[in-house]
Design a protein around this motif. Structure first.
Motif, PDB file in Angstrom:
ATOM      1  N   HIS A 151       0.749   3.932  -3.050  1.00  0.00           N
ATOM      2  CA  HIS A 151       0.400   5.328  -2.775  1.00  0.00           C
ATOM      3  C   HIS A 151       1.487   6.269  -3.276  1.00  0.00           C
ATOM      4  CE1 HIS A 151      -1.351   8.769  -0.710  1.00  0.00           C
ATOM      5  NE2 HIS A 151      -0.153   9.029  -0.202  1.00  0.00           N
ATOM      6  N   GLU A 152       2.737   5.903  -3.036  1.00  0.00           N
ATOM      7  CA  GLU A 152       3.858   6.753  -3.445  1.00  0.00           C
ATOM      8  C   GLU A 152       3.921   6.917  -4.955  1.00  0.00           C
ATOM      9  OE1 GLU A 152       7.319   9.092  -3.210  1.00  0.00           O
ATOM     10  OE2 GLU A 152       6.003   8.425  -1.574  1.00  0.00           O
ATOM     11  N   ASP A 208       4.360   9.913   7.554  1.00  0.00           N
ATOM     12  CA  ASP A 208       2.947  10.300   7.587  1.00  0.00           C
ATOM     13  C   ASP A 208       2.623  11.043   8.875  1.00  0.00           C
ATOM     14  OD1 ASP A 208       2.488   9.164   5.121  1.00  0.00           O
ATOM     15  OD2 ASP A 208       1.663   7.287   5.921  1.00  0.00           O
ATOM     16  N   GLY A 264       0.811  -1.213   0.000  1.00  0.00           N
ATOM     17  CA  GLY A 264       0.000   0.000   0.000  1.00  0.00           C
ATOM     18  C   GLY A 264       0.841   1.258   0.000  1.00  0.00           C
ATOM     19  N   HIS A 265       1.944   1.245   0.757  1.00  0.00           N
ATOM     20  CA  HIS A 265       2.822   2.420   0.777  1.00  0.00           C
ATOM     21  C   HIS A 265       3.439   2.658  -0.600  1.00  0.00           C
ATOM     22  CE1 HIS A 265       2.403   3.002   5.017  1.00  0.00           C
ATOM     23  NE2 HIS A 265       3.057   1.909   5.369  1.00  0.00           N
TER      24      HIS A 265
END
Length: 387
Positions: free
Chosen positions: A68-69, A284, A64-65
């Motif tokens: 997203h990036e 974050d 997910g990271h």
């Protein structure tokens, strides 16, 4: 603003050091130490059932990271490996025609360069290499070669490791890509979390390789591949982790996952993923995006670059700056200076406990969150004392 408190452990272990190799071996934030300890605790607490946790929680968070990036449409296209070389081997093995016809450059990192040269020796690949120089015309020359040739695979860096130059023709390359070839592979190691990268418009047509050793601040062992759907569905080099999930393949043959998991290898050390997730959560919580970190690094680059240009850095003023700062452009997180004396400068700085690195006749100065203006001023003073 100083972000040094985020790196108190690393900085306290070498208090007299000026570390300007953030582009090479980025220092790790404090949260990575806590994450490493958690990985150990989880492994011992869950023992044989550790992998349920790793595949059920740790890997999905890391996917997910990355998604997203990079602006990826689905985290399922992301798969991890201890290094990009492992992923390169699996990817190229998926090309069924031999020899594999590859278009690349003379400026790729050694994991590709060395392997490609060895493949050439045994006749497994044929490589056309477009010279990086002259830099101003490189993108046009590379795209012309890509359009004119009949290649199975096109391999190019997002940011070139030696010169710091950026390739800005990815959309044009992606337009050439297709499941039947060519496959476009982008080495994003010096781009991922170094400069804002949005693959949303090309994610269905390009592969993207990168890792956490540098700007993701996570250390070794957390490299990844984004694999577009339908490309390289059955790599020949394959690990047993790739046989878990929804599988496709010929009756009685070896089955593969249809998502990025078709590129899984085998058993690996998951602690690097713990570190990566912890670093992303730290950013974050601090409200820091890649753009914010890049802006901090750029301000330090400007300060040092201005000193070099003004002659305040001793003999460095005679070097050619390969990636000068141009406002409004994405850029590498390091300054690359070319001069025959670069190796000697690097050695002399090392004696002063100033850490940089050198690639042939290019000395590189990397900038990151754990430096501030006082560090840059100390670097300028150290360079001024060089012979």
């Amino acid at each position: 603003m100083s972000f040094k408190p985020l790196f108190s452990r690393a900085l306290s272990l070498a208090p007299g050091r000026l570390h300007f190799a953030a582009h090479s071996h980025h220092l790790w934030p404090d949260v990575s130490h806590e994450a490493q300890m958690r990985a150990w605790d989880d492994a011992m607490r869950h023992a044989d059932r550790k992998w349920d946790l790793v595949f059920g929680e740790v890997i999905p968070e890391a996917q997910g990271h990355v998604a997203h990036e990079l602006g990826l449409p689905s985290p399922d296209s992301v798969v991890f490996a201890p290094n990009t070389h492992d992923l390169l081997l699996r990817l190229v093995s998926g090309v069924e025609r031999k020899p594999v016809r590859i278009l690349s450059t003379d400026g790729e990192f050694h994991s590709f360069r060395r392997q490609a040269e060895r493949w050439e020796e045994v006749g497994e690949v044929v490589v056309d290499r477009v010279p990086l120089e002259p830099f101003d015309s490189f993108a046009a020359r590379f795209l012309a070669a890509a359009r004119a040739g009949s290649f199975d695979l096109i391999f190019i860096s997002q940011v070139f490791f030696r010169t710091g130059g950026l390739f800005d023709g990815l959309a044009d390359l992606a337009a050439l890509a297709g499941p039947a070839g060519p496959w476009v592979v982008v080495d994003g190691y010096h781009g991922f979390m170094a400069t804002t990268t949005d693959l949303s418009d090309v994610a269905d047509r390009v592969f993207y390789l990168a890792g956490g050793y540098k700007y993701a601040m996570s250390g070794e062992g957390v490299c990844f591949l984004h694999a577009p759907p339908g490309f390289a569905p059955r790599p020949v080099v394959t690990g047993w982790f790739a046989e878990f999930g929804d599988l496709e393949g010929p009756p009685g043959g070896v089955g593969y996952r249809t998502d990025g998991g078709r590129f899984w290898g085998a058993t690996f050390d998951a602690s690097a993923l713990y570190r990566f997730n912890a670093v992303r959560r730290m950013l974050d919580e601090a409200g820091l995006t890649t753009a914010d970190v890049s802006a901090h690094a750029l301000s330090l680059q400007r300060r040092f670059g201005a000193a070099v240009g003004a002659g305040a850095c001793g003999p460095l003023g005679s070097a050619e700056v390969l990636n000068p700062i141009r406002e409004g452009e994405g850029r590498a997180r390091f300054l690359a200076l070319r001069h025959p004396d670069a190796p000697r400068w690097r050695a002399d700085l090392l004696e002063r406990n100033v850490i940089t690195d050198v690639r042939e006749d290019v000395i590189r100065f990397g900038f990151g969150l754990y430096q501030d203006e006082a560090d840059v001023d100390a670097l300028i003073a150290a360079c001024a004392g060089l012979d």
